[in-house]
Design a protein around this motif. Structure first.
Motif, short mmCIF file in Angstrom:
data_model
loop_
_atom_site.label_atom_id
_atom_site.label_comp_id
_atom_site.label_asym_id
_atom_site.label_seq_id
_atom_site.Cartn_x
_atom_site.Cartn_y
_atom_site.Cartn_z
N LEU A 1 -5.46 -4.93 9.19
CA LEU A 1 -4.38 -4.14 9.78
C LEU A 1 -4.78 -3.64 11.17
CD1 LEU A 1 -3.26 -1.94 6.70
CD2 LEU A 1 -2.35 -4.15 7.42
N LEU A 2 -6.01 -3.14 11.30
CA LEU A 2 -6.43 -2.59 12.59
C LEU A 2 -6.54 -3.68 13.65
CD1 LEU A 2 -9.17 0.12 12.01
CD2 LEU A 2 -6.93 0.38 13.08
N VAL B 1 -2.39 -4.92 -3.21
CA VAL B 1 -3.14 -3.67 -3.06
C VAL B 1 -4.51 -3.78 -3.75
CG1 VAL B 1 -3.12 -1.22 -3.60
CG2 VAL B 1 -1.04 -2.33 -2.86
N LEU C 1 -5.95 5.83 2.66
CA LEU C 1 -4.64 5.42 2.13
C LEU C 1 -4.79 4.22 1.21
CD1 LEU C 1 -2.51 5.79 5.39
CD2 LEU C 1 -2.06 6.98 3.22
N GLN C 2 -5.55 3.21 1.63
CA GLN C 2 -5.70 2.01 0.82
C GLN C 2 -6.44 2.30 -0.48
OE1 GLN C 2 -3.19 0.02 2.35
NE2 GLN C 2 -4.45 -1.39 1.15
N GLN C 3 -7.41 3.20 -0.42
CA GLN C 3 -8.15 3.54 -1.65
C GLN C 3 -7.24 4.23 -2.66
OE1 GLN C 3 -10.70 2.28 -2.53
NE2 GLN C 3 -12.28 2.13 -0.94
N ALA D 1 -10.29 -2.56 -0.09
CA ALA D 1 -9.67 -1.75 0.97
C ALA D 1 -10.24 -2.08 2.35
CB ALA D 1 -9.83 -0.27 0.65
N ALA D 2 -11.54 -2.29 2.43
CA ALA D 2 -12.15 -2.54 3.74
C ALA D 2 -11.58 -3.81 4.37
CB ALA D 2 -13.67 -2.65 3.59
N THR E 1 -8.58 -5.11 3.90
CA THR E 1 -7.21 -4.85 4.36
C THR E 1 -7.21 -4.01 5.63
OG1 THR E 1 -6.48 -4.93 2.07
CG2 THR E 1 -4.96 -3.97 3.66
N VAL E 2 -8.03 -2.96 5.66
CA VAL E 2 -8.07 -2.08 6.83
C VAL E 2 -8.48 -2.87 8.07
CG1 VAL E 2 -9.31 -0.13 7.86
CG2 VAL E 2 -8.50 0.01 5.49
N ALA F 1 0.77 4.01 -2.87
CA ALA F 1 0.32 5.35 -2.50
C ALA F 1 1.41 6.38 -2.78
CB ALA F 1 -0.08 5.38 -1.02
N GLU G 1 0.71 9.59 -5.33
CA GLU G 1 0.81 10.99 -4.93
C GLU G 1 1.99 11.71 -5.58
OE1 GLU G 1 0.86 10.98 -0.65
OE2 GLU G 1 -1.23 10.32 -0.50
N LEU H 1 -7.02 4.99 7.32
CA LEU H 1 -6.44 3.81 6.68
C LEU H 1 -7.15 3.50 5.37
CD1 LEU H 1 -5.86 1.38 9.71
CD2 LEU H 1 -4.09 2.41 8.26
N ALA H 2 -8.46 3.60 5.39
CA ALA H 2 -9.23 3.32 4.17
C ALA H 2 -8.87 4.32 3.07
CB ALA H 2 -10.73 3.37 4.47
N GLY I 1 0.83 -1.21 0.00
CA GLY I 1 0.00 0.00 0.00
C GLY I 1 0.86 1.25 0.00
#
Lengths: 344, 344
Positions: free
Chosen positions: A232-233, A221, B268-270, A225-226, A228-229, A195, A199, B265-266, A191
């Motif tokens: 991680l959390l 990646v 960043l992942q998005q 996303a949900a 992965t989040v 990212a 950017e 976090l979401a 990620g």
């Protein structure tokens, strides 16, 4: 044993769906359930038993696999625990184990619930992406406890027979620390890489040059996303500790680059490469089989001394990087076939 | 054109060997040379022209590809420049371009030398690992200059015809910045991931759980360490700048984890996932072809105004993430077929 087994899978996305399809392929009587009505309809269209009511899916089953989003698993465990009898073995597939093991203990389910984590997946999602071959030869973590040893054995036999899995017995905390390194950190670094490019001023030029190293380095990646989040959390303490070590390593790379220190960079790369080669060359030799008394006849109290010996053997095997490839249970004994790294 | 072309490849490891094999497969008269006598013998055993003396390999060739270890390329350029005549086009395949472009300018070779970088590779090494298909459809950076535009066109025609390459014209500095993101950073992060696990107490348990995310995330670490170190050091300023941005992103991940901030976090992942999807879905639409006067008859001075228009077009195309898929040269004009991201 498999022939007479009745199983259920609750939550039939990528992981649960793949478990269900493999059980079915191997002739196990298996029912599926998913909170999504369209998924249940898809399952029924494929000829699978998919009742609309969760209670109907798990009733009178010998084993229930609890799947679905990581954060939903404690509630699913509590619900399915209430819908099934004391002989039904429960296991889950969540990517962290400390939280749900503590939840099970807090709800009196430790004896019936064996926390699990099959180490395979893809970045895709849903029953349509599921495959009966997803877990072929994969490592499958199970967390045995003294109170639930008999259930651990039942599951180990099933997972070896049906999935050809390598059973890795681990304490929940050891699992979470090892999974932070083996899975959660790779997701976070992928990620970060993606990212950083997203950017960058030169985003488009960089995309134009992206080849194998960038493709492989960002593959995971693609995971929703949900998902992965959530992962991680749920393992944030372990992950933050490993992240500190990653930052220390990046500091070493930066210092070596700044100083033009080729020897220091080569040392870092050699360490990294040694680990990669160890991963590719990881055919562990078979260890001598181990037999323990099966000192838990129905209704008896656990024989703590015997259980402790077996439990200690299992947990130290997994912590050393080993795995089980067989579990044979007789009326009086249990015998494990295992593989261990050389020198363990 | 290809039928009558005489080419040479100096340094026939993975990259040079793959170039040589493809040229040969497509009927180009090509000679190889490598400083390693065993490699030359292997080449001859495969029926390829592999003289023992470098001078014999490059004499009277129209194009020479300079390959081999990155740090050796400036010296190879100087040597081959001295062994070949003014009509021989020289190009290299090094993974950084600023240093060798400056070196060429310092040695009066800018007009003959077109810095290049084919964006493909594997973690293996040597002529035995080479494959004629390695560059199929790959991005291939070329750095055009006003003084060397005609040579750029010659190479562009050749690389499209023989390799099916997507030609990405870039200024050397823009290449190095984009390659830091697309290639050097992925190598460094893969090394960091593997070294973190190599130094962890739970190294063996983590190896036991390693699945797709860890395998993909460490794949390029299998590259010989010296090759990677050479590449990282040769682009250290750009890489250090990108490393600062990586550390900033890791700080954001760590802060979000520490604060239990699922929304951050979401986000960043998005961002990361959007970049990944853009990479996978990168079929750029064809742009309108562009024609320029070919104002450089043999022996004439470069027509600066015309050359600048063509050069500006090429460099802005590459910087925007676009690439060339065709280059047609007549006596009076040159016409490029190009693909560009939407909106450019």
């Amino acid at each position: 044993m498999v022939d007479s087994l009745r199983a259920a899978v609750v939550g039939t996305g990528l992981i649960g769906g793949s478990i269900l399809l493999r059980l079915r392929e191997r002739g196990v009587d298996v029912a599926g359930w998913d909170p999504d009505a369209a998924t249940r309809a898809e399952g029924r269209a494929r000829g699978i038993d998919f009742p609309d009511a969760l209670a109907d899916a798990v009733r009178d089953r010998d084993v229930v696999f609890l799947c679905g989003p990581l954060s939903s698993l404690p509630e699913t465990l509590r619900t399915v625990g209430g819908l099934t009898g004391p002989d039904c073995v429960l296991t889950d597939v969540g990517s962290t184990k400390g939280g749900i093991a503590a939840y099970a203990a807090g709800h009196g389910l430790t004896g019936r619930f064996v926390p699990g984590h099959p180490m395979a997946g893809t970045e895709r999602a849903g029953l349509t992406a599921a495959s009966p071959a997803l877990f072929d030869g994969a490592a499958w973590v199970l967390c045995p406890t003294a109170a639930g040893l008999d259930r651990f054995r039942t599951l180990a036999v099933l997972l070896v027979d049906v999935f050809g899995a390598r059973i890795v017995p681990l304490d929940p905390d050891a699992h979470d620390a090892a999974a932070a390194l083996a899975s959660h950190l790779p997701h976070l670094l992928a990620g970060t890489l993606a990212a950083t490019v997203a950017e960058a001023d030169l985003r488009d030029a960089a995309l134009g040059l992206a080849a194998g190293s960038f493709r492989d380095g960002t593959r995971v990646v693609g995971t929703p996303a949900a998902r992965t989040v959530d992962m991680l959390l749920n393992n944030r303490d372990q992950l933050l500790a490993q992240l500190d070590r990653v930052r220390g390593l990046l500091d070493r790379y930066a210092a070596a680059l700044r100083g033009g220190d080729a020897a220091a960079l080569a040392d870092l790369q050699q360490r990294a490469r040694g680990l990669r080669l160890a991963l590719l060359d990881r055919e562990l030799p078979a260890a001598a089989p181990r037999t323990f008394p099966r000192a838990l006849p129905p209704g008896a109290e656990p024989d703590d001394a015997a259980a402790d010996g077996e439990l200690a053997y299992l947990l130290s095997l997994g912590a050393a990087g080993g795995y089980l490839t067989g579990c044979e249970v007789t009326d009086a004994t249990v015998t494990y076939a295992a593989h261990l790294p050389r020198g363990c």
